[in-house]
Design a protein around this motif. Structure first.
Motif, short mmCIF file in Angstrom:
data_model
loop_
_atom_site.label_atom_id
_atom_site.label_comp_id
_atom_site.label_asym_id
_atom_site.label_seq_id
_atom_site.Cartn_x
_atom_site.Cartn_y
_atom_site.Cartn_z
N GLY A 183 46.68 160.93 53.03
CA GLY A 183 45.41 160.29 53.19
C GLY A 183 44.01 160.93 52.72
O GLY A 183 43.98 161.84 52.64
N TYR A 184 43.11 160.05 52.73
CA TYR A 184 41.96 160.33 52.34
C TYR A 184 40.89 159.85 53.56
O TYR A 184 40.97 158.96 53.91
N ARG A 185 40.14 160.77 53.85
CA ARG A 185 39.04 160.52 54.91
C ARG A 185 37.71 160.37 54.08
O ARG A 185 37.21 161.26 53.42
N VAL A 186 36.99 159.42 54.51
CA VAL A 186 35.75 159.01 53.87
C VAL A 186 34.76 159.15 54.92
O VAL A 186 34.64 158.76 56.07
N VAL A 187 33.77 160.48 54.67
CA VAL A 187 32.85 160.88 55.41
C VAL A 187 31.70 159.98 55.21
O VAL A 187 31.19 160.15 54.05
N ALA A 188 31.06 158.90 55.96
CA ALA A 188 30.00 158.41 55.56
C ALA A 188 28.78 158.81 55.50
O ALA A 188 28.37 159.62 56.52
N ARG A 189 28.25 158.62 54.55
CA ARG A 189 26.90 159.05 54.35
C ARG A 189 25.73 157.97 54.57
O ARG A 189 24.41 157.92 54.88
N ARG A 190 26.14 156.56 54.30
CA ARG A 190 25.27 155.47 54.68
C ARG A 190 26.21 154.28 54.91
O ARG A 190 27.16 154.01 54.33
N VAL A 191 25.71 153.79 55.88
CA VAL A 191 26.43 152.47 56.72
C VAL A 191 25.66 151.29 56.50
O VAL A 191 24.41 151.51 57.16
N GLU A 192 25.97 150.09 56.01
CA GLU A 192 25.17 148.93 56.26
C GLU A 192 25.97 147.82 57.02
O GLU A 192 27.23 147.67 56.74
N LEU A 193 25.64 147.27 58.14
CA LEU A 193 26.10 146.34 59.08
C LEU A 193 25.29 145.09 58.88
O LEU A 193 24.06 145.02 58.80
N TRP A 194 26.13 143.84 58.62
CA TRP A 194 25.62 142.69 58.01
C TRP A 194 26.24 141.65 58.84
O TRP A 194 27.38 141.46 59.05
N HIS A 195 25.46 140.83 59.83
CA HIS A 195 25.88 139.62 60.42
C HIS A 195 25.21 138.54 60.21
O HIS A 195 23.96 138.38 59.67
N GLY A 196 26.12 137.64 59.71
CA GLY A 196 25.59 136.25 59.03
C GLY A 196 24.74 135.49 60.09
O GLY A 196 25.28 135.61 61.40
N SER A 197 23.69 134.66 59.58
CA SER A 197 23.22 133.61 60.63
C SER A 197 22.64 132.51 59.95
O SER A 197 22.77 132.43 58.62
N THR A 198 22.18 131.45 60.68
CA THR A 198 21.88 130.31 60.06
C THR A 198 20.57 130.46 59.11
O THR A 198 19.88 131.34 59.30
N GLY A 199 20.59 129.65 58.15
CA GLY A 199 19.55 129.44 57.31
C GLY A 199 19.42 130.63 56.26
O GLY A 199 18.18 131.00 55.91
N ARG A 200 20.56 131.69 56.29
CA ARG A 200 20.49 132.78 55.71
C ARG A 200 19.51 133.88 56.08
O ARG A 200 19.15 134.85 55.41
#
Ligand SMILES: Cc1cc2nc3c(=O)[nH]c(=O)nc-3n(C[C@H](O)[C@H](O)[C@H](O)COP(=O)(O)O)c2cc1C
Length: 226
Positions: A183-200
């Motif tokens: 197994g490889y463990r990725v230690v996060a340095r940057r996380v981006e969360l994206w949630h779609g919505s109407t009209g972009r």
């Protein structure tokens, strides 16, 4: 200022962004897994970059996520293309895409190997066919024919002295973990969360921190324009 009524202004990420993205990421993964609208809700794209600078990407499965440490684990063959690239350059990127939920999570970070004990424990949970497959396949190496793969699997059954009748009956069989698989463990340095919505007018936020994490240092966070 008031906004045009037709906008869906319901925040998709919390108005006040939490200190860490991981509780939301864990909740998104849990929700996608529970609803099971796709066969592999834990699938994620893994991008690696080898010594020559050429990026490559493929799907792997997220097998665990530690919301406190901010890490994600996947398993693979260390001698595969991705394995070689990670050994040359431990910086990787991951992308989850939950299409039915209009959600995307992007993670960038550094990879370390999980311990042998952790890898053994996970390997032991795999069905016998997959444990045999890990021995039979020299992942990413050239293969003369499909038949050659079945021959390699048959050879491994003999070499490892696997009680195949017991395996087929569904009885437990002992197949150890290959030393080149884990197994490889990725230690996060940057996380981006994206949630779609109407009209972009999507909702998008990023969390960043320095690696290695010292003294439990936290994340810096900001919303991003979609
Ligand atoms: C849904 C899905 C899940 C996969 N899960 C894994 C995985 O967890 N680990 C893995 O090594 N390969 C997995 N694969 C295969 C990889 O995408 C890839 O073909 C393989 O790891 C070889 O990649 P490489 O030559 O770049 O190292 C998966 C493929 C798919 C489509």
């Amino acid at each position: 200022m008031t906004t045009f009524d037709a906008f869906d202004t319901e925040p998709l990420l919390p108005d006040t962004l939490p200190e860490s993205p991981f509780p939301i990421l864990a909740a998104w993964l849990a929700e996608a897994s529970a609803k099971a609208l796709t066969p592999n809700p834990n699938a994620m794209t893994l991008a690696t970059v080898g010594a020559d600078g050429q990026p490559s990407a493929r799907i792997v499965l997220c097998k665990s996520l530690d919301p406190v440490a901010g890490t994600v684990v996947f398993h693979t063959n260390f001698r595969s293309r991705k394995g070689h690239e990670i050994e040359e350059n431990p910086s990787v990127a991951l992308v989850f895409h939950w299409d039915h939920f209009e959600r995307q999570a992007r993670i960038e970070g550094d990879v370390e190997r999980i311990s042998d004990a952790e890898a053994d424990a996970y390997f032991a949970t795999r069905p016998w066919e997959r444990r045999l497959g890990a021995w039979a396949s020299q992942q990413s190496q050239p293969l003369a024919s499909r038949q050659a793969l079945f021959e390699a699997a048959t050879e491994k059954i003999l070499e490892l002295d696997i009680d195949i009748a017991a395996a087929v009956r569904g009885d437990p069989v002992d197949i150890p973990r290959p030393p080149y698989w884990g197994g490889y463990r990725v230690v996060a340095r940057r996380v981006e969360l994206w949630h779609g919505s109407t009209g972009r007018l999507h909702d998008r936020a990023v969390w960043e921190r320095e690696l290695p994490v010292v003294d439990n240092a936290g994340w810096r966070t900001t919303r991003l324009q979609p």
